[in-house]
Design a protein around this motif. Structure first.
Motif, short mmCIF file in Angstrom:
data_model
loop_
_atom_site.label_atom_id
_atom_site.label_comp_id
_atom_site.label_asym_id
_atom_site.label_seq_id
_atom_site.Cartn_x
_atom_site.Cartn_y
_atom_site.Cartn_z
N UNK A 73 -3.70 50.67 -3.05
CA UNK A 73 -3.01 49.68 -3.88
C UNK A 73 -2.76 48.40 -3.08
N UNK A 74 -2.36 48.56 -1.81
CA UNK A 74 -2.12 47.39 -0.97
C UNK A 74 -3.42 46.63 -0.72
N UNK A 75 -4.50 47.34 -0.48
CA UNK A 75 -5.80 46.70 -0.27
C UNK A 75 -6.23 45.95 -1.52
N UNK A 76 -6.01 46.56 -2.68
CA UNK A 76 -6.36 45.91 -3.94
C UNK A 76 -5.58 44.62 -4.12
N UNK A 77 -4.28 44.65 -3.81
CA UNK A 77 -3.45 43.45 -3.92
C UNK A 77 -3.95 42.37 -2.97
N UNK A 78 -4.28 42.75 -1.75
CA UNK A 78 -4.78 41.78 -0.78
C UNK A 78 -6.13 41.20 -1.22
N UNK A 79 -6.96 42.01 -1.82
CA UNK A 79 -8.24 41.50 -2.33
C UNK A 79 -8.04 40.51 -3.47
N UNK A 80 -7.06 40.76 -4.32
CA UNK A 80 -6.76 39.81 -5.39
C UNK A 80 -6.27 38.50 -4.79
N UNK A 81 -5.39 38.59 -3.78
CA UNK A 81 -4.90 37.37 -3.11
C UNK A 81 -6.06 36.62 -2.45
N UNK A 82 -6.93 37.34 -1.78
CA UNK A 82 -8.08 36.73 -1.13
C UNK A 82 -8.99 36.06 -2.15
N UNK A 83 -9.18 36.70 -3.29
CA UNK A 83 -10.02 36.12 -4.34
C UNK A 83 -9.42 34.81 -4.85
N UNK A 84 -8.09 34.79 -5.02
CA UNK A 84 -7.43 33.56 -5.47
C UNK A 84 -7.60 32.45 -4.42
N UNK A 85 -7.45 32.81 -3.15
CA UNK A 85 -7.59 31.81 -2.10
C UNK A 85 -9.02 31.30 -2.02
N UNK A 86 -9.98 32.19 -2.18
CA UNK A 86 -11.38 31.76 -2.17
C UNK A 86 -11.70 30.85 -3.35
N UNK A 87 -11.09 31.11 -4.50
CA UNK A 87 -11.26 30.21 -5.65
C UNK A 87 -10.72 28.82 -5.32
N UNK A 88 -9.54 28.77 -4.67
CA UNK A 88 -8.96 27.48 -4.30
C UNK A 88 -9.85 26.75 -3.29
#
Length: 122
Positions: A73-88
């Motif tokens: 679950x923590x890895x999934x959350x971090x991947x979502x955060x990383x995806x948002x940062x990569x979009x930015x």
């Protein structure tokens, strides 16, 4: 010999045969029980020990699986955060590329404007 004597002899032979078969069956049953004690009992005890060890491992696997779920679950959350940062970053990169493409156009226009301004003064 009369019929009763023959029947009596046949009956005795049958009883002796049944008794012999019973004794043979009992002997074979005792051999089987002895074999179970010597061969099968140790294997059954070993199987019980292995089953107990598997039960302990299964009990320990529960908390480990819970920990794995929390970690995933923590890895999934971090991947979502990383995806948002990569979009930015992608959006910023797109803006920088657009700006970089516009600079030569602006410089060219400024150059032409300056040239035009100096042409009239000569």
């Amino acid at each position: 010999m009369d019929t009763n004597s023959i029947l009596l002899i046949v009956g005795i032979v049958v009883v002796i045969g049944v008794a012999g078969a019973t004794v043979f069956g009992v002997i074979k049953l005792r051999e089987l029980l002895g074999k179970m004690d010597t061969e099968y009992a140790p294997k059954l005890n070993e199987l019980k020990e292995q089953t107990a060890a598997v039960a302990v491992a299964c009990e320990q696997a529960g908390p480990i699986m819970d920990s794995v779920n929390v970690t995933l679950d923590a890895v999934d959350t971090e991947l979502v955060n990383l995806d948002e940062k990569l979009d930015k970053v992608s959006n910023l990169t797109g803006g920088i590329v657009g700006t970089a493409k516009a600079i030569p156009e602006v410089a060219s226009e400024a150059k032409e404007t300056i040239k035009a301004g100096f042409k009239g003064k000569r």
